[in-house]
Design a protein around this motif. Structure first.
Motif: not given
Length: 114
Positions: A20-39
């Motif tokens: 899976l890939s998740c592309a962010a439109s803005g910079s994610i560099f400043s986002i400390d923690v990124m996660g994958w969720y499921r539902q």
């Protein structure tokens, strides 16, 4: 405002793999923690894996040893490599921040057939 677009889902047999890939439109560099969720329908969204900006990872017990989360800050992208898939992994998968939540994307459907 960060917008997130997930892709890479599909239909696989038990034991198969998906990335899976998740592309962010803005910079994610400043986002400390990124996660994958499921539902799954009728259940709450659950965090299955996360990664800090320094590369430290967390996995929920049910996916530990089978899923691998990674991030490429230069490409503003977060990945989830899923191996040895099981039918119980069937869900819609989303990415988002963990400490700061952004608008949810459309998610990507993962279906594992038995």
């Amino acid at each position: 405002q960060v917008q997130l677009v997930e892709s890479g889902g599909g239909l696989v047999q038990t034991g198969g793999s998906l990335r899976l890939s998740c592309a962010a439109s803005g910079s994610i560099f400043s986002i400390d923690v990124m996660g994958w969720y499921r539902q799954v329908p009728g259940s709450q969204r659950e965090l299955v894996a996360s990664i800090t900006s320094s590369g430290s990872t967390y996995y929920v017990h049910s996916v530990k040893g089978r899923f691998t989360i990674s991030r490429d800050n230069a490409k503003n992208t977060v990945y989830l490599q899923m191996d040895s898939l099981k039918p119980e992994d069937t869900a819609v998968y989303y990415c988002n921040g963990v400490l700061t939540r952004y608008s949810w994307g459309q998610g990507t459907q993962v279906t594992v057939s038995s």
